[in-house]
Design an enzyme around this catalytic site. Structure first.
Site, short mmCIF file in Angstrom:
data_model
loop_
_atom_site.label_atom_id
_atom_site.label_comp_id
_atom_site.label_asym_id
_atom_site.label_seq_id
_atom_site.Cartn_x
_atom_site.Cartn_y
_atom_site.Cartn_z
N ARG A 1 0.80 -1.23 0.00
CA ARG A 1 0.00 0.00 0.00
C ARG A 1 0.84 1.28 0.00
O ARG A 1 1.89 1.33 0.63
CB ARG A 1 -0.93 0.02 1.23
CG ARG A 1 -2.00 -1.05 1.13
CD ARG A 1 -2.84 -1.17 2.38
NE ARG A 1 -3.86 -2.19 2.15
CZ ARG A 1 -3.63 -3.50 2.22
NH1 ARG A 1 -2.45 -3.96 2.55
NH2 ARG A 1 -4.60 -4.36 1.97
N HIS B 1 -0.53 -2.56 -4.62
CA HIS B 1 0.08 -3.45 -5.62
C HIS B 1 0.14 -2.87 -7.03
O HIS B 1 -0.09 -3.58 -8.02
CB HIS B 1 -0.66 -4.79 -5.65
CG HIS B 1 -0.49 -5.62 -4.40
ND1 HIS B 1 0.62 -5.56 -3.61
CD2 HIS B 1 -1.30 -6.55 -3.82
CE1 HIS B 1 0.49 -6.41 -2.59
NE2 HIS B 1 -0.67 -7.02 -2.70
N HIS C 1 3.48 -12.75 -5.68
CA HIS C 1 2.37 -12.94 -4.74
C HIS C 1 1.83 -14.38 -4.73
O HIS C 1 0.62 -14.60 -4.70
CB HIS C 1 1.25 -11.95 -5.10
CG HIS C 1 0.40 -11.57 -3.95
ND1 HIS C 1 -0.49 -12.46 -3.36
CD2 HIS C 1 0.29 -10.42 -3.26
CE1 HIS C 1 -1.11 -11.84 -2.37
NE2 HIS C 1 -0.66 -10.60 -2.29
N ASP D 1 -0.72 -10.17 8.23
CA ASP D 1 -0.65 -9.40 6.99
C ASP D 1 0.33 -8.26 7.28
O ASP D 1 -0.02 -7.10 7.29
CB ASP D 1 -2.04 -8.87 6.61
CG ASP D 1 -2.08 -8.31 5.20
OD1 ASP D 1 -1.01 -8.28 4.55
OD2 ASP D 1 -3.17 -7.90 4.75
N GLU E 1 5.90 -12.49 0.65
CA GLU E 1 6.20 -11.51 -0.39
C GLU E 1 7.43 -10.70 -0.01
O GLU E 1 7.36 -9.79 0.80
CB GLU E 1 5.00 -10.57 -0.56
CG GLU E 1 3.70 -11.27 -0.83
CD GLU E 1 2.51 -10.40 -0.44
OE1 GLU E 1 2.41 -9.25 -0.91
OE2 GLU E 1 1.66 -10.86 0.34
C1 GAL Z 1 -1.35 -8.67 0.21
C2 GAL Z 1 -1.74 -7.56 1.14
C3 GAL Z 1 -3.12 -7.89 1.64
C4 GAL Z 1 -4.09 -8.04 0.49
C5 GAL Z 1 -3.53 -9.01 -0.54
C6 GAL Z 1 -4.32 -9.09 -1.81
O1 GAL Z 1 -0.05 -8.48 -0.27
O2 GAL Z 1 -0.81 -7.47 2.18
O3 GAL Z 1 -3.58 -6.89 2.54
O4 GAL Z 1 -4.35 -6.80 -0.08
O5 GAL Z 1 -2.23 -8.68 -0.89
O6 GAL Z 1 -5.59 -9.59 -1.60
#
Ligand code: GAL
Length: 353
Positions: A80, A105, A175, A248, A318
């Site tokens: 973010r 992203h 991802h 997360d 990630e």
């Molecule tokens: C991750 C992020 C999560 C969510 C996910 C996508 O990398 O940390 O909060 O957004 O991607 O669904």
């Protein structure tokens, strides 16, 4: 050996391919040039049975229409950026927002939904794509190459390089959601994890870093200094876990540097084990952080081979720069200057224990 298959056309009519890289042991990775997405990864378990350890879909259309970024390369900036705003060289920039008020992203149709050009050499595929100056609000035209190799030692090696026509910011990651018990096993949270880190970047209620680094107490939910099942503390009464509905969080890596690959700055980031299959994965990276995401927002959906995925169906590890780094002077800089080269290597190595 790498074989190339047709993977159909995108809704815009672009042709895509599915590549299968098979190593001398018969283990193989399948990847598509749509978002440089890792579709499957078959590695041997304790009985030598090939097991697919990552979540994926069967068709290109599912990749195009689904959220969750399964297996995809994400960027220009992974994670973010608060309110999609930042300033660079005294100029203010506003990015496309796609996650509440925040940019996530790289925005909708970032690198994760581009069709990459490709060149195949032995067990390596070199993918290339461009993101134009001003795309999603980012300055500079970025040319990104991502080399994916799958070695005879069951190592998936991801090497990213990028250049920009102007000073900009960048943070590329992959991802993939891993389930070392086999994709769709239904008990991915029983995988055991160990993370080489000194803490996490604390997040606020919008999952944006506050700037503070929290060093966990021994045996507390964010202490992964010893191998423990992901589910052990997943629902613990911890304010950081409550905000995200699970893990997360960006772990601040401090593992030992590893010279065995001859890659400058490569260090051990994490270790994951499937309790059922005894498949283990070592993660190495040149990046300073790693987001561990236990698929808290993953909604029920169809996966591959009659499997269904839902919340907590896998764990994404990630490797990345810290989220929202451009808005935190104290974090490692995400700036890519014109004339410089962004380079990042991450290795996922598979073995049995
Ligand atoms: C991750 C992020 C999560 C969510 C996910 C996508 O990398 O940390 O909060 O957004 O991607 O669904």
């Amino acid at each position: 050996m790498t074989e190339i298959y047709d993977f159909g056309k995108t809704c815009k009519g672009e042709k895509t391919c599915l590549f299968q890289i098979t190593n001398m042991q018969g283990a193989f990775a399948t990847v598509t040039n749509y978002g440089c997405t890792l579709v499957s990864l078959f590695v041997p378990d304790k009985n030598d049975a090939l097991t697919d350890v990552c979540l994926g879909y069967e068709t290109l259309q599912e990749y195009e229409k689904s959220d969750g970024y399964l297996g995809m390369l994400v960027g220009r900036c992974a994670n973010r950026i608060a309110k999609g705003k930042f300033s660079l060289n005294g100029k203010n920039y506003t990015l496309a927002v796609n996650n509440g008020v925040n940019h996530l992203h790289g925005g909708i149709n970032g690198f994760s939904s581009k069709v990459f050009g490709f060149e195949v050499k032995g067990n390596t595929i070199k993918f290339t794509a461009v993101s134009d100056d001003g795309e999603k609000g980012y300055p500079g035209k970025i040319t990104l190459t991502a080399c994916y190799s799958f070695t005879d030692e069951n190592e998936l090696i991801l090497k990213y390089n990028a250049v920009s026509s102007e000073d900009t910011i960048i943070n590329i990651t992959n991802h993939t959601y891993f389930d070392l018990n086999g994709q769709g096993s239904g008990h991915a949270m029983e995988q055991k994890a160990m993370i080489f880190s000194r803490g996490i970047t604390e997040i606020d209620e919008n999952l944006i870093p506050t700037g503070k680094i929290i060093s966990p107490e021994k045996n507390s939910p964010f202490d992964f200094s010893n191998l423990k099942p992901l589910c052990r503390d997943l629902n613990a009464d911890n304010p950081q876990l409550k905000i995200a509905g699970g893990y997360d969080h960006n772990f601040v890596l401090n593992g030992d540097y590893d010279s065995s690959y001859g890659i400058f700055g490569l260090r051990k980031a994490a270790y994951l084990v499937g309790d059922d299959t005894s498949i283990a994965m070592e993660v190495y990276t040149t990046q300073p952080g790693m987001q561990m995401y236990t698929a808290n927002f993953l909604t029920d959906r169809k996966g591959v081979i009659r499997k269904r995925y839902t919340k907590n169906a896998g764990v994404a590890l990630e490797t990345q720069n810290f989220p929202d780094a451009i808005n935190h002077k104290e974090f490692p800089s995400p700036v890519l200057k014109q004339g410089e080269i962004y380079s990042h290597t991450t290795i996922y190595k598979f073995l049995t224990v």
